[in-house]
Scaffold this motif. Structure first.
Motif, PDB file in Angstrom:
ATOM      1  N   LEU A 145       0.801  -1.299  -0.162  1.00 37.20           N
ATOM      2  CA  LEU A 145      -0.026   0.015   0.123  1.00 37.20           C
ATOM      3  C   LEU A 145       0.793   1.167   0.023  1.00 37.20           C
ATOM      4  O   LEU A 145       0.576   2.171  -0.741  1.00 37.20           O
ATOM      5  CB  LEU A 145      -0.894   0.077   1.187  1.00 37.20           C
ATOM      6  N   VAL A 146       1.860   1.205   0.988  1.00 37.10           N
ATOM      7  CA  VAL A 146       2.817   2.218   0.921  1.00 37.10           C
ATOM      8  C   VAL A 146       3.559   2.619  -0.548  1.00 37.10           C
ATOM      9  O   VAL A 146       3.645   3.650  -0.883  1.00 37.10           O
ATOM     10  CB  VAL A 146       3.654   2.339   2.198  1.00 37.10           C
ATOM     11  N   VAL A 174      -2.636   8.495   2.627  1.00 34.34           N
ATOM     12  CA  VAL A 174      -2.375   7.020   2.946  1.00 34.34           C
ATOM     13  C   VAL A 174      -1.174   6.794   3.657  1.00 34.34           C
ATOM     14  O   VAL A 174      -0.939   6.255   4.514  1.00 34.34           O
ATOM     15  CB  VAL A 174      -2.278   6.089   1.554  1.00 34.34           C
ATOM     16  N   LEU A 175      -0.152   7.669   3.295  1.00 34.15           N
ATOM     17  CA  LEU A 175       1.138   7.772   4.250  1.00 34.15           C
ATOM     18  C   LEU A 175       0.962   7.865   5.497  1.00 34.15           C
ATOM     19  O   LEU A 175       1.488   7.655   6.326  1.00 34.15           O
ATOM     20  CB  LEU A 175       2.316   8.476   3.244  1.00 34.15           C
ATOM     21  N   ARG A 249     -12.977  22.134  -1.102  1.00 35.70           N
ATOM     22  CA  ARG A 249     -13.645  21.887   0.185  1.00 35.70           C
ATOM     23  C   ARG A 249     -13.051  20.937   1.105  1.00 35.70           C
ATOM     24  O   ARG A 249     -12.374  19.945   0.555  1.00 35.70           O
ATOM     25  CB  ARG A 249     -15.047  21.723  -0.080  1.00 35.70           C
ATOM     26  N   ARG A 250     -13.086  21.019   2.453  1.00 38.04           N
ATOM     27  CA  ARG A 250     -12.470  20.409   3.525  1.00 38.04           C
ATOM     28  C   ARG A 250     -12.951  18.756   3.105  1.00 38.04           C
ATOM     29  O   ARG A 250     -14.345  18.533   2.990  1.00 38.04           O
ATOM     30  CB  ARG A 250     -12.556  20.389   4.830  1.00 38.04           C
ATOM     31  N   LEU A 251     -12.058  17.792   3.111  1.00 35.51           N
ATOM     32  CA  LEU A 251     -12.627  16.646   2.853  1.00 35.51           C
ATOM     33  C   LEU A 251     -13.466  16.087   4.319  1.00 35.51           C
ATOM     34  O   LEU A 251     -12.971  16.578   5.415  1.00 35.51           O
ATOM     35  CB  LEU A 251     -11.375  15.249   2.811  1.00 35.51           C
ATOM     36  N   ALA A 252     -14.464  15.094   4.117  1.00 40.22           N
ATOM     37  CA  ALA A 252     -15.141  14.712   5.235  1.00 40.22           C
ATOM     38  C   ALA A 252     -14.557  13.142   5.612  1.00 40.22           C
ATOM     39  O   ALA A 252     -13.761  12.606   4.787  1.00 40.22           O
ATOM     40  CB  ALA A 252     -16.453  14.363   4.666  1.00 40.22           C
ATOM     41  N   ARG A 253     -15.107  12.698   6.563  1.00 36.10           N
ATOM     42  CA  ARG A 253     -14.564  11.446   7.336  1.00 36.10           C
ATOM     43  C   ARG A 253     -14.873  10.397   6.193  1.00 36.10           C
ATOM     44  O   ARG A 253     -14.085   9.576   5.957  1.00 36.10           O
ATOM     45  CB  ARG A 253     -15.027  11.313   8.621  1.00 36.10           C
ATOM     46  N   GLY A 254     -16.012  10.482   5.680  1.00 34.94           N
ATOM     47  CA  GLY A 254     -16.315   9.400   4.709  1.00 34.94           C
ATOM     48  C   GLY A 254     -15.724   9.104   3.314  1.00 34.94           C
ATOM     49  O   GLY A 254     -15.431   8.407   2.671  1.00 34.94           O
ATOM     50  N   ASP A 255     -14.881  10.330   3.143  1.00 24.69           N
ATOM     51  CA  ASP A 255     -14.021  10.302   1.845  1.00 24.69           C
ATOM     52  C   ASP A 255     -12.713   9.869   1.970  1.00 24.69           C
ATOM     53  O   ASP A 255     -12.511   9.074   1.148  1.00 24.69           O
ATOM     54  CB  ASP A 255     -13.944  11.815   1.351  1.00 24.69           C
ATOM     55  N   VAL A 256     -12.215   9.424   3.127  1.00 27.16           N
ATOM     56  CA  VAL A 256     -11.113   8.991   3.258  1.00 27.16           C
ATOM     57  C   VAL A 256     -11.032   7.426   2.937  1.00 27.16           C
ATOM     58  O   VAL A 256     -10.068   6.898   2.341  1.00 27.16           O
ATOM     59  CB  VAL A 256     -10.639   9.070   4.968  1.00 27.16           C
ATOM     60  N   THR A 276      -9.648  -0.334   6.388  1.00 27.42           N
ATOM     61  CA  THR A 276     -10.001   0.732   6.854  1.00 27.42           C
ATOM     62  C   THR A 276      -9.376   1.908   7.426  1.00 27.42           C
ATOM     63  O   THR A 276      -7.947   1.649   7.702  1.00 27.42           O
ATOM     64  CB  THR A 276     -11.292   0.637   7.904  1.00 27.42           C
ATOM     65  N   PRO A 277      -9.514   3.024   7.467  1.00 25.96           N
ATOM     66  CA  PRO A 277      -8.534   4.003   8.325  1.00 25.96           C
ATOM     67  C   PRO A 277      -8.187   3.445   9.675  1.00 25.96           C
ATOM     68  O   PRO A 277      -7.064   3.522  10.119  1.00 25.96           O
ATOM     69  CB  PRO A 277      -9.377   5.326   8.280  1.00 25.96           C
TER      70      PRO A 277
END
Length: 340
Positions: A145-146, A174-175, A249-256, A276-277
């Motif tokens: 992934l990295v 991701v990093l 616009r600021r990303l939301a939690r669901g976007d991650v 998952t995150p």
């Protein structure tokens, strides 16, 4: 003390009053917005599953068991993968804690005579709470992934629409998640001004739970990607947020989660595994501890107030016991020659 009189309110009425209290605690700072969001979601789900029109005091331990089982079988709306169709063990445990907190307040407020949670018999294990997969990625999976994230920063920007030119931002997300293990709420709350340099080292001042902050140094590779993102890839916008959508616009939690899934598509299938995150937070803790990094240092990186919390984030890795026995400190050969 318990109130002298019982209010026979419906499940929905009690849920609404409880959530008003939760929102009030958020305003006063007693609860973080992220925690309040979890309580609101879980209590709303509980009311829907239990029956909004029923009287809360009429619910028994068996009724609560039925709700816990029904929640366990609900599809996890955050994921689209078939193997993640039902709720994970951590989600089930979190839901049970939210419901328990709701009934504890209901008892004190006089909405129920007896707390039905004391008669509930369904446990996390009986709810099928065994995780279908290990939460932490193995070293090979994490490196895949990295590596995919690094490759994105070296690739030519997409020549298509603006909403497709997000490689460097995705790589940075991701990093940061893989190497520092922040909570997803901490990541999306980050602002550009939270990153600073001291004696040639780049730091991220992370605003965590309970109003606590921690300053975490960034690995060199992550610093390089951060600088690239800030200088060439971050959209020009008035918003001070670090992570922006292509619209500024600021990303939301669901976007991650969508970002992680997008980067995963570039990973070799032999190394790819859904994560998952929060799974990447587990990955950070697991591999830092597996490499014998000082436990207190890991605690500070993750933002835990107590060392004992680390035990929940340290996942078992395949083959680690065999490696430990091969490198047993008592079986190492003593130094030879003139060494003292």
């Amino acid at each position: 003390m318990r109130p002298a009189h019982l209010n026979r309110l419906s499940v929905q009425q009690c849920a609404d009053r409880y959530l008003d209290l939760v929102r009030a605690k958020t305003v006063t700072g007693a609860l973080s917005p992220a925690t309040a969001e979890v309580y609101a979601r879980d209590v709303t789900t509980f009311a829907d599953l239990a029956g909004p029109g029923l009287v809360l005091d009429d619910l028994t331990g068996e009724d609560v068991d039925a709700v816990l089982l029904a929640f366990a079988r609900k599809p996890d709306g955050r994921r689209t993968h078939p193997e993640s169709g039902t709720q994970s063990a951590s989600s089930q445990s979190r839901f049970r804690r939210s419901v328990s907190a709701f009934f504890k307040h209901a008892t004190l407020a006089g909405w129920v005579q007896l707390n039905p949670m004391t008669a509930a018999t369904v446990t996390a294990r009986e709810r099928g709470g065994l995780r279908p997969e290990r939460r932490a990625l193995t070293r090979e999976q994490a490196q895949g992934l990295v590596g995919a994230a690094r490759d994105l920063t070296a690739a030519e920007p997409d020549a298509g629409r603006r909403d497709q030119r997000t490689q460097v931002r995705d790589a940075l997300i991701v990093l940061l998640l893989s190497t520092l293990g922040p909570r997803v709420s901490e990541l999306v709350r980050a602002n550009v001004e939270d990153f600073y340099t001291n004696d040639g080292v780049r730091y991220w001042r992370i605003f965590g739970k309970g109003g606590r902050t921690r300053d975490v140094p960034l690995p060199r590779d992550v610093t390089d990607v951060l600088d690239t993102y800030l200088t060439t890839a971050r959209p020009a916008a008035a918003d001070k947020a670090l992570l922006l959508s292509w619209r500024g616009r600021r990303l939301a939690r669901g976007d991650v989660q969508a970002v992680i899934d997008r980067v995963q598509r570039h990973v070799d299938p032999a190394q790819r595994r859904t994560v998952t995150p929060h799974g990447l937070r587990h990955t950070t803790a697991t591999h830092l501890l597996a490499d014998a990094v000082d436990m207190d240092a890991v605690r500070r990186v993750l933002g835990h107030s107590d060392l004992s919390t680390l035990g929940r984030y340290r996942d078992e890795l395949p083959g680690e016991l065999e490696v430990a026995m091969r490198a047993h400190p008592l079986l190492r050969r003593p130094a030879t020659g003139g060494e003292r």
